[in-house]
Design a protein around this motif. Structure first.
Motif, short mmCIF file in Angstrom:
data_model
loop_
_atom_site.label_atom_id
_atom_site.label_comp_id
_atom_site.label_asym_id
_atom_site.label_seq_id
_atom_site.Cartn_x
_atom_site.Cartn_y
_atom_site.Cartn_z
N SER A 87 0.82 -1.20 0.00
CA SER A 87 0.00 0.00 0.00
C SER A 87 0.86 1.25 0.00
CB SER A 87 -0.91 0.01 1.23
OG SER A 87 -1.66 1.19 1.27
N ARG B 57 -8.28 4.06 13.21
CA ARG B 57 -9.25 3.20 12.52
C ARG B 57 -8.69 2.63 11.23
NH1 ARG B 57 -15.04 6.49 13.11
NH2 ARG B 57 -14.97 6.70 15.40
N PHE B 58 -7.67 3.27 10.66
CA PHE B 58 -7.08 2.81 9.42
C PHE B 58 -5.68 2.25 9.65
CE2 PHE B 58 -10.39 5.59 7.94
CZ PHE B 58 -10.81 5.04 6.75
N ARG C 217 -5.00 -0.93 9.92
CA ARG C 217 -4.84 -2.21 9.24
C ARG C 217 -4.53 -1.99 7.76
NH1 ARG C 217 -9.77 -6.03 11.58
NH2 ARG C 217 -9.16 -5.92 13.80
N ILE D 166 -5.49 -3.62 5.12
CA ILE D 166 -6.63 -3.79 4.24
C ILE D 166 -7.46 -2.51 4.18
CG2 ILE D 166 -8.02 -4.75 6.11
CD1 ILE D 166 -8.15 -5.65 2.34
N HIS D 167 -7.57 -1.81 5.30
CA HIS D 167 -8.32 -0.56 5.31
C HIS D 167 -7.60 0.51 4.49
CE1 HIS D 167 -10.30 -1.80 9.39
NE2 HIS D 167 -10.86 -2.42 8.34
N ARG D 168 -6.29 0.54 4.58
CA ARG D 168 -5.53 1.53 3.83
C ARG D 168 -5.58 1.25 2.33
NH1 ARG D 168 -0.22 1.77 7.81
NH2 ARG D 168 -1.27 2.83 9.55
N LYS D 169 -5.58 -0.02 1.96
CA LYS D 169 -5.67 -0.36 0.54
C LYS D 169 -7.04 0.01 -0.02
CE LYS D 169 -2.21 -4.02 0.38
NZ LYS D 169 -1.91 -5.43 0.05
N ARG D 170 -8.07 -0.20 0.76
CA ARG D 170 -9.41 0.21 0.32
C ARG D 170 -9.49 1.72 0.15
NH1 ARG D 170 -13.06 -3.63 4.34
NH2 ARG D 170 -12.65 -5.63 3.25
N MET D 171 -8.87 2.45 1.06
CA MET D 171 -8.86 3.89 0.94
C MET D 171 -8.11 4.32 -0.32
SD MET D 171 -7.22 6.79 3.43
CE MET D 171 -5.63 6.48 2.67
#
Length: 266
Positions: A157, A233-234, A236, A238-243
């Motif tokens: 990421s 909250r970000f 992880r 996976i959360h950063r990749k989604r963002m």
């Protein structure tokens, strides 16, 4: 001899009668005191009136139509889609010197706005070809930056890389790049501010720029603080990749909309 002594005493008495009384200086000072009090009162009243005048002028300047218009226009650009706002959020999420990044962008914004009200905005207005080239460059830059983010999602990421290796100078350099090499920032901060400020008089152009810069301060430091508040909250990957995916798609969509508007106006 007695006559000479008495004559001397009589002459001394005459001199004593002619001498001014000992309280004459004090009485003159006392006589001047009412005038001093009157002067101090007049001076204090003049200072009070000047302070009131400055306060009135400051209030009028802050609440002038030009200043309010500049502030409202700046507020409308807070949620504009672009790499600059994403960089601010990213710096907050990764805790990568967010306030240094925001200050760098804000100082650059001040310089661009100064150039805009200094005449560069009207220069672009009188040259439609340059304005069209600038808009096309904005669309290309947004599409290129969005594609760069999406390509980085397949590997590590982009936010993770930034969090692991960015120093203060690297973070500031990235902000300078997305500000001074970004045609969208030039279009907003220099071209639009310059054109809109020239609709007011020469004395109110500075008020329009001041209102716009006040809203820009909210934008730069607000997005950095928003990123800091969401950093836990970000945390992880996976959360950063989604963002990153959402940010890349939004930038490409903004580039397509801008390109469609350019073609429609052609």
């Amino acid at each position: 001899m007695n006559r000479s002594i008495s004559a001397r005493l009589n002459s001394g008495a005459v001199n004593l009668k002619k001498a001014p009384p000992a309280l004459s200086r004090k009485s003159s000072i006392c006589a001047c005191l009412p005038h001093c009090d009157a002067w101090e009162a007049a001076n204090a009243q003049e200072c009070t009136s000047k302070k009131a005048g400055w306060r009135r002028m400051t209030a009028d300047a802050l609440l002038s139509p030009a200043t309010v218009s500049g502030f409202v226009f700046g507020l409308g650009l807070i949620f504009s889609l672009g790499p600059q706002n994403l960089m601010l959020v990213q710096a907050g999420l990764t805790r990568s010197h967010p306030f240094a990044v925001a200050s760098t962008g804000y100082v650059s914004e001040i310089a661009l706005v100064t150039m805009g009200i200094g005449g560069f905005g009207t220069l672009l207005t009188h040259n439609p070809a340059i304005s069209g080239i600038l808009q096309a460059a904005c669309a290309g830059f947004l599409a290129l930056w969005g594609a760069r983010i999406l390509l980085a999602v397949n590997g590590t990421s982009r936010v993770e890389v930034a969090a692991g290796c960015k120093s203060r100078f690297q973070a500031i350099g990235s902000m300078l790049a997305v500000t001074w090499l970004n045609p969208l920032v030039w279009l907003e901060a220099m071209f639009l501010v310059g054109v809109l400020s020239f609709s007011y008089g020469s004395e109110e152009q500075a008020g329009f720029a001041a209102g716009f810069l006040a809203a820009s301060a909210i934008k730069f430091y607000g997005w950095s603080l928003a990123g800091l508040s969401l950093s836990r909250r970000f945390d992880r990957p996976i959360h950063r990749k989604r963002m990153d995916i959402v940010a890349g798609l939004v930038l490409i969509l903004a580039a397509l909309v801008l390109a469609a508007n350019i073609l429609k106006g052609a």
